[in-house]
Write an enzyme that holds these catalytic residues in place. Structure first.
Site, PDB file in Angstrom:
ATOM      1  N   HIS A  42       0.763  -1.178  -0.115  1.00  0.00           N
ATOM      2  CA  HIS A  42      -0.148  -0.188   0.045  1.00  0.00           C
ATOM      3  C   HIS A  42       0.785   1.355   0.003  1.00  0.00           C
ATOM      4  O   HIS A  42       0.393   2.226  -0.454  1.00  0.00           O
ATOM      5  CB  HIS A  42      -1.048  -0.190   1.318  1.00  0.00           C
ATOM      6  CG  HIS A  42      -1.935  -1.145   0.937  1.00  0.00           C
ATOM      7  ND1 HIS A  42      -1.859  -2.284   1.617  1.00  0.00           N
ATOM      8  CD2 HIS A  42      -3.118  -0.936   0.404  1.00  0.00           C
ATOM      9  CE1 HIS A  42      -2.934  -3.192   1.186  1.00  0.00           C
ATOM     10  NE2 HIS A  42      -3.830  -2.239   0.490  1.00  0.00           N
ATOM     11  N   CYS A  73     -14.465  -6.503   3.542  1.00  0.00           N
ATOM     12  CA  CYS A  73     -13.490  -6.431   2.343  1.00  0.00           C
ATOM     13  C   CYS A  73     -12.118  -7.018   3.251  1.00  0.00           C
ATOM     14  O   CYS A  73     -11.688  -6.557   4.048  1.00  0.00           O
ATOM     15  CB  CYS A  73     -13.580  -5.139   1.682  1.00  0.00           C
ATOM     16  SG  CYS A  73     -13.326  -3.968   2.874  1.00  0.00           S
ATOM     17  N   HIS A  99      -7.989  -8.858   1.304  1.00  0.00           N
ATOM     18  CA  HIS A  99      -7.301  -9.620   0.469  1.00  0.00           C
ATOM     19  C   HIS A  99      -6.908 -11.093   0.462  1.00  0.00           C
ATOM     20  O   HIS A  99      -6.875 -11.425   1.933  1.00  0.00           O
ATOM     21  CB  HIS A  99      -5.760  -8.831   0.656  1.00  0.00           C
ATOM     22  CG  HIS A  99      -5.987  -7.162   0.586  1.00  0.00           C
ATOM     23  ND1 HIS A  99      -5.747  -6.794   1.955  1.00  0.00           N
ATOM     24  CD2 HIS A  99      -5.901  -6.349  -0.144  1.00  0.00           C
ATOM     25  CE1 HIS A  99      -5.994  -5.228   1.733  1.00  0.00           C
ATOM     26  NE2 HIS A  99      -6.013  -5.197   0.350  1.00  0.00           N
ATOM     27  N   GLU A 130      -6.154  -1.958  -6.665  1.00  0.00           N
ATOM     28  CA  GLU A 130      -6.462  -3.290  -6.542  1.00  0.00           C
ATOM     29  C   GLU A 130      -7.297  -3.927  -7.521  1.00  0.00           C
ATOM     30  O   GLU A 130      -7.948  -3.119  -8.373  1.00  0.00           O
ATOM     31  CB  GLU A 130      -7.401  -3.372  -5.216  1.00  0.00           C
ATOM     32  CG  GLU A 130      -6.823  -2.958  -3.935  1.00  0.00           C
ATOM     33  CD  GLU A 130      -7.925  -3.171  -2.725  1.00  0.00           C
ATOM     34  OE1 GLU A 130      -7.276  -3.424  -1.612  1.00  0.00           O
ATOM     35  OE2 GLU A 130      -8.867  -2.987  -3.078  1.00  0.00           O
TER      36      GLU A 130
END
Length: 194
Positions: free
Chosen positions: A24, A66, A68, A131
């Site tokens: 990030h 949400c 990853h 993303e």
């Protein structure tokens, strides 16, 4: 343990892994997912307000969950982990589900629908998101009466209809996470299949 995210190219081909915060900071393209929990009998979606403690987008409203997929996780493991971490819920889905970003919208099992994917990028002070976001809809027969959310992840939840969400976005778009509207648009296109 450091969380290793899956780095991909624009065609969703895995090209390596990197630690979450480093990914990030550098704005590297990586896989992510947005899950919407949909109550079929009330035709409502569960939204969450992200905790102020989150590393970005704290205090913004977003989809039910949400996260990853981490290196070496299956979709089943990734979805279960995230829903448990944020909402203290378990999903009843097939352990063998699989999905690719190029797949057409389809039920992966009797409760989990893949609505599609999209790429987006956003800047947040010193961090950024870049993303390839997979969008899933988990269909339940009735709304959960009590959800014991994790306060370091989620500060508030609401069940809302499509019309209520659309009106809210129109009136106050800055109340939502940067990825929410794109994910929500894929969900709206999928409603006829649910």
């Amino acid at each position: 343990m450091k969380e290793s995210l899956i780095l991909v190219d624009e065609h969703d081909v895995a090209i390596g892994t990197a630690e979450k915060i480093d990914t990030h900071r550098k704005g590297l393209l990586h896989r992510a997912f947005s899950l919407f929990i949909y109550c079929a009998d009330k035709k409502m979606f569960l939204l969450q307000k992200r905790s102020k403690e989150k590393y970005h987008s704290g205090g913004k409203w977003s989809n039910s969950c949400c996260s990853h997929p981490y290196k070496s996780e299956t979709w089943f493991e990734s979805l279960q982990r995230a829903v448990c971490d944020e909402l203290n819920l378990s999903l009843y889905i097939n352990k063998d589900i699989s999905c690719k970003s190029s797949d057409s919208p389809v039920y992966l099992d009797k409760t989990l629908f893949f609505a599609g994917s999209f790429i987006y990028s956003s800047k947040y002070d010193e961090l950024s998101e870049h993303e390839l976001d997979y969008v899933f809809i988990y269909v339940v027969d009735s709304a959960f009466n009590e959800i014991n959310t994790n306060p370091s992840e989620v500060s508030e939840i609401k069940w809302l209809t499509i019309d209520e969400i659309e009106k809210w976005i129109e009136q106050s778009p800055d109340d939502f996470s940067t990825w929410f509207e794109k994910a929500f648009n894929l969900v709206k296109k999928s409603l006829g299949n649910l």
